[in-house]
Design an enzyme around this catalytic site. Structure first.
Site, PDB file in Angstrom:
ATOM      1  CD  GLN A  42      44.149  13.752 -41.233  1.00 44.77           C
ATOM      2  OE1 GLN A  42      44.251  13.663 -41.431  1.00 44.77           O
ATOM      3  NE2 GLN A  42      46.041  13.445 -40.782  1.00 44.77           N
ATOM      4  CB  ALA A  95      50.788  24.972 -47.167  1.00 45.18           C
ATOM      5  CG  MET A 112      52.323  26.213 -36.423  1.00 45.86           C
ATOM      6  SD  MET A 112      54.160  26.527 -37.048  1.00 45.86           S
ATOM      7  CE  MET A 112      54.192  27.904 -36.008  1.00 45.86           C
ATOM      8  CE  LYS A 164      46.192  21.616 -37.552  1.00 40.94           C
ATOM      9  NZ  LYS A 164      44.730  22.034 -37.962  1.00 40.94           N
ATOM     10  CB  SER A 177      48.976  23.968 -44.034  1.00 44.52           C
ATOM     11  OG  SER A 177      49.464  22.887 -44.509  1.00 44.52           O
ATOM     12  N   GLY A 233      54.970  22.401 -37.954  1.00 47.58           N
ATOM     13  CA  GLY A 233      54.098  21.292 -37.288  1.00 47.58           C
ATOM     14  C   GLY A 233      55.019  20.210 -38.004  1.00 47.58           C
ATOM     15  CG  HIS A 234      53.742  20.020 -42.681  1.00 51.20           C
ATOM     16  ND1 HIS A 234      53.237  20.718 -42.699  1.00 51.20           N
ATOM     17  CD2 HIS A 234      52.472  18.705 -42.581  1.00 51.20           C
ATOM     18  CE1 HIS A 234      51.601  20.698 -43.013  1.00 51.20           C
ATOM     19  NE2 HIS A 234      51.432  19.931 -43.135  1.00 51.20           N
TER      20      HIS A 234
END
Ligand code: PAF
Length: 280
Positions: free
Chosen positions: A153, A32, A184, A149, A186, A36-37
């Protein structure tokens, strides 16, 4: 762009590339894809010889099965986006390719994994660490790219790399936002237009706290944030916390590290997270 689906194929591909002296960049995703990705992929492409993006919705990091079922899956569109940005390889394995046998390891992920998301989503970071470690073993990257974001993590992945001596450099990249300011994600694909408008209050809150933090006590800052979020109908707040950006311990003014505000909230039943490091 090459599409690889099996563990055997990706391992022989990266082994060959390494023999040729190529520096491998890796962008792990659950698909998705959004800007950003793609930003992570672009950064990897400027810093390495070969960029591999993985698309794998990892079942072991979802602590709610409905969240896993609802997670957006848009493989064809994702492959198209990656082709457009000239990514070299997309690795999209099945569950059996990633986990030929279930990984029952309890990972040592340090204190940064036990708070906030670690408390709200039991097992999430262990599942995330399990898949990230496995994907590193399959793709043998020199550098791996993660978006800030998912601030916590990023810290947990760095802890994983340190604790297990994984031979990879972790590169963290700034959050990419919509022109409106919405981070942003998914999961934004699951929001209506009204939901996106509602969710904007999360960004507005972060901005306000960034403007006010030097004039307000830290405990009051959290209260101002909670109050701002309560003003918007449709935001179900899970937490808003001001933490030390290196350790995620409650922020102490004597710390040399910058404070970070972290928010988790649900909008239209979709769980969103965002954060901002408060600028000195
Ligand atoms: O950030 C994500 O999308 C996931 O947690 C990751 C790093 C791809 C592991 O499944």
């Amino acid at each position: 762009m090459q599409i690889i689906r099996t563990a055997r194929e990706i391992i022989s591909f990266v082994e060959e590339s390494r023999k040729q002296g190529k520096v491998i960049g890796f962008v792990p995703t659950m698909g998705a894809l959004h800007e950003g990705h793609l930003d992570l992929v672009r950064q990897s492409m400027t810093e390495t010889h070969l960029t591999i993006c993985s698309i794998f919705v990892n079942p072991t990091q979802f602590n709610e099965s409905t969240d896993f079922d609802k997670y957006p899956r848009t493989l064809d569109a994702d492959v198209e986006e990656l082709t457009q940005v000239s990514c070299d390889v997309v690795f999209c394995p099945s569950v059996d390719e990633v986990y030929p046998t279930p990984d029952k390891t309890i990972y040592n992920l340090g204190d940064v994994s036990n708070v906030l998301e670690g408390e709200m989503r039991p097992g999430h970071f262990n599942g995330m660490a399990s898949v990230v470690k496995r994907l590193f073993e399959l793709t043998l990257p020199h550098r791996a790219y993660f978006g800030l974001k998912d601030f916590q993590q990023c810290l947990v992945v760095k802890e994983l790399v340190r604790n297990y001596n994984l031979p990879v450099e972790i590169i963290t990249c700034p959050t990419v936002r919509e022109p409106s300011g919405l981070a942003m994600s998914s999961r934004n694909k699951l929001l209506s237009e009204q939901g996106k408008e509602t969710a904007l209050q999360i960004f507005r809150t972060l901005q306000t706290l960034n403007e006010q933090w030097k004039d307000v006590e830290i405990e009051d800052l959290q209260k101002v944030g909670s109050f701002m979020l309560s003003l918007e109908n449709g935001i179900d707040l899970e937490y808003i916390e001001v933490r030390d950006s290196k350790t995620l311990a409650p922020y102490d003014e004597k710390s040399h590290n910058a404070p970070v505000v972290l928010i988790a909230a649900r909008v239209e039943g979709v769980r969103l997270i965002d954060n901002m490091i408060l600028q000195k």
